[in-house]
Design an enzyme around this catalytic site. Structure first.
Site, PDB file in Angstrom:
ATOM      1  N   LEU A 101      38.300  43.517  40.881  1.00 57.61           N
ATOM      2  CA  LEU A 101      38.823  43.981  39.373  1.00 57.61           C
ATOM      3  C   LEU A 101      40.187  44.319  39.597  1.00 57.61           C
ATOM      4  O   LEU A 101      40.364  45.275  40.440  1.00 57.61           O
ATOM      5  CB  LEU A 101      37.883  44.744  38.892  1.00 57.61           C
ATOM      6  N   ASP A 102      41.105  44.007  38.773  1.00 61.49           N
ATOM      7  CA  ASP A 102      42.471  44.275  38.841  1.00 61.49           C
ATOM      8  C   ASP A 102      42.628  45.756  38.709  1.00 61.49           C
ATOM      9  O   ASP A 102      41.658  46.331  37.998  1.00 61.49           O
ATOM     10  CB  ASP A 102      43.518  43.473  38.536  1.00 61.49           C
ATOM     11  N   ARG A 103      43.731  46.217  39.014  1.00 55.92           N
ATOM     12  CA  ARG A 103      44.026  47.698  38.560  1.00 55.92           C
ATOM     13  C   ARG A 103      43.806  47.904  37.142  1.00 55.92           C
ATOM     14  O   ARG A 103      43.136  49.023  36.523  1.00 55.92           O
ATOM     15  CB  ARG A 103      45.335  48.110  38.860  1.00 55.92           C
TER      16      ARG A 103
END
Length: 239
Positions: A101-103
């Site tokens: 999951l991206d930041r």
């Protein structure tokens, strides 16, 4: 596997460190009786400093990943491994995230040290559903549900159309999207293809496994029933 090697592989220290822990009486059974390095005992009955021994290899965790944390082992900022006990970084076999999951995306993140299980979950052939809730910068146009379900949507710079995805409209700028793939920034790029921008994004389920009561930054180990839920149908939204 001998107890010293088992406990060292779980990240509690070197074999020399663990041997010293046995000599100090820090390793006991569930009843508090001191164990010795050559004892034969079920790992589930072992305690270290009064706490149950971490699960042996085959571990699967779920975390409620908060915003601002990166799915990486090394990064200038905070990483998801900072939210786990330090010894989880040095377990053998290594504990890896199942996808990323991206930041700027929060929600359900999985970890495992079981390579076969990891690949089974992320394989497009398995069609494991991932469910996201998104808030958008602009009102939905009205044709997104049909477009996403068509199996014809082609993302920018790609040559293979996306598999059909299910969109549920929750409000003018709020949607729930179920996908079976895990392409790079897929959900954000899908809405970008319609001229919209995702402002907030949270993964709320993988298969039939949901976040439940898990708060941002918290995590828990999964049992066999939880793992089975990963391969079941995504849950219907509670109304």
């Amino acid at each position: 596997m001998k107890l010293v090697k088992l406990i060292a592989n779980l990240g509690y220290g070197s074999r020399k460190d663990v041997a010293w822990m046995f000599r100090e009486g820090r390793i006991t059974d569930a009843a508090g009786e001191v164990l010795y390095a050559d004892d034969k005992v079920d790992p589930a009955q072992i305690h270290v400093d009064g706490e149950p021994l971490d699960p042996p290899p085959g571990l699967v965790l779920m975390m409620h990943k908060p915003l601002g944390v990166t799915c990486s082992r090394k990064d200038p900022g905070r990483v998801v491994y900072d939210l786990l006990p330090p010894r989880y970084r040095i377990r053998e076999p290594a504990l890896s995230t199942v996808g990323r999951l991206d930041r700027d995306t929060s929600g359900l993140l999985l970890f495992t040290d079981d390579g076969a299980l990891l690949h089974r979950i992320i394989s497009p052939k398995a069609e494991v559903t991932k469910v996201y809730e998104a808030t958008l910068a602009q009102d939905l146009r009205g044709d997104e549900t049909a477009l996403f379900a068509s199996g014809t949507l082609l993302l920018e710079s790609e040559t293979t159309p996306l598999a059909p995805a299910a969109l549920e409209v929750l409000g003018p700028r709020h949607a729930r999207l179920t996908v079976t793939e895990g392409r790079y920034h897929q959900v954000r790029r899908m809405f970008a293809a319609t001229g919209n921008h995702v402002e907030t994004l949270e993964r709320v389920a993988v298969g039939a496994l949901t976040l439940g009561e898990l708060q941002p930054g918290a995590w828990r180990a999964l049992d066999a029933e939880d793992v089975a839920r990963l391969f079941a149908a995504a849950p219907a939204r509670e109304r």
